[in-house]
Write a protein that holds these residues in place. Structure first.
Motif, short mmCIF file in Angstrom:
data_model
loop_
_atom_site.label_atom_id
_atom_site.label_comp_id
_atom_site.label_asym_id
_atom_site.label_seq_id
_atom_site.Cartn_x
_atom_site.Cartn_y
_atom_site.Cartn_z
N LEU A 10 0.79 -1.22 0.00
CA LEU A 10 0.00 0.00 0.00
C LEU A 10 0.83 1.28 0.00
O LEU A 10 0.27 2.36 0.14
CB LEU A 10 -0.95 -0.01 1.21
CG LEU A 10 -2.00 -1.11 1.16
CD1 LEU A 10 -2.82 -1.10 2.44
CD2 LEU A 10 -2.89 -0.96 -0.04
N LEU A 11 2.14 1.18 -0.18
CA LEU A 11 2.94 2.40 -0.27
C LEU A 11 2.52 3.15 -1.53
O LEU A 11 2.43 2.56 -2.61
CB LEU A 11 4.43 2.06 -0.32
CG LEU A 11 5.00 1.48 0.96
CD1 LEU A 11 6.46 1.06 0.74
CD2 LEU A 11 4.90 2.48 2.10
N PRO A 12 2.25 4.47 -1.40
CA PRO A 12 1.74 5.20 -2.56
C PRO A 12 2.74 5.34 -3.70
O PRO A 12 2.34 5.48 -4.85
CB PRO A 12 1.34 6.56 -1.99
CG PRO A 12 2.00 6.66 -0.68
CD PRO A 12 2.28 5.27 -0.20
N GLY A 13 4.03 5.31 -3.43
CA GLY A 13 5.03 5.43 -4.49
C GLY A 13 5.10 6.84 -5.06
O GLY A 13 4.31 7.71 -4.72
N ASP A 14 6.07 7.03 -5.94
CA ASP A 14 6.23 8.35 -6.56
C ASP A 14 5.28 8.47 -7.76
O ASP A 14 4.54 7.54 -8.07
CB ASP A 14 7.69 8.59 -6.97
CG ASP A 14 8.20 7.56 -7.97
OD1 ASP A 14 7.39 6.89 -8.63
OD2 ASP A 14 9.43 7.44 -8.09
#
Length: 128
Positions: A10-14
């Motif tokens: 669930l990390l939104p990322g760049d």
């Protein structure tokens, strides 16, 4: 395979990561949803999340979390294969439920209205 942690998924990322995830989600969402709709208890919420994730008015971080969760949902290979009846979508549901808990206030009524229209179009699910 390394152990997958829901927090990592669930990390939104760049922005580049989100752009790639959005392309994947847009391409694979409806075919996956058609297969899952009868087994997935959160069908309406998943479709509303799709519309929220593709809504440019949704904050970038929220879009990233949803795109990551929906990306996991549409990937053909995950922790529990989706082809397994009843249990195949349990890991997807866990990821989606976690994402919903993190961003629930950002899924607006307009997203649910769009989901209702999409789900009402035909018994399977209409692509948009």
């Amino acid at each position: 395979m390394d152990e997958i942690k829901f927090g990592d998924i669930l990390l939104p990322g760049d922005e580049d990561t989100q752009e790639r995830q959005e392309k994947t989600v847009r391409a694979r969402f409806w075919p996956t949803m058609r297969k899952a709709i009868r087994q997935l208890p959160l069908g309406r919420d998943v479709v509303a999340a799709y519309y929220c994730a593709t809504d440019r008015q949704t904050p970038l971080r929220v879009r990233g979390i949803l795109l990551a969760a929906l990306g996991y949902f549409v990937l053909p290979f995950d922790t529990v294969p989706d082809v397994l009846a009843l249990v195949g979508f349990t890991d997807d549901i866990a990821v989606l439920t976690t994402a919903f808990a993190l961003i629930n206030s950002h899924i607006r009524e307009r997203h649910y209205e769009a989901a209702d229209r999409a789900l009402a179009d035909e018994p399977g699910v209409a692509a948009r």
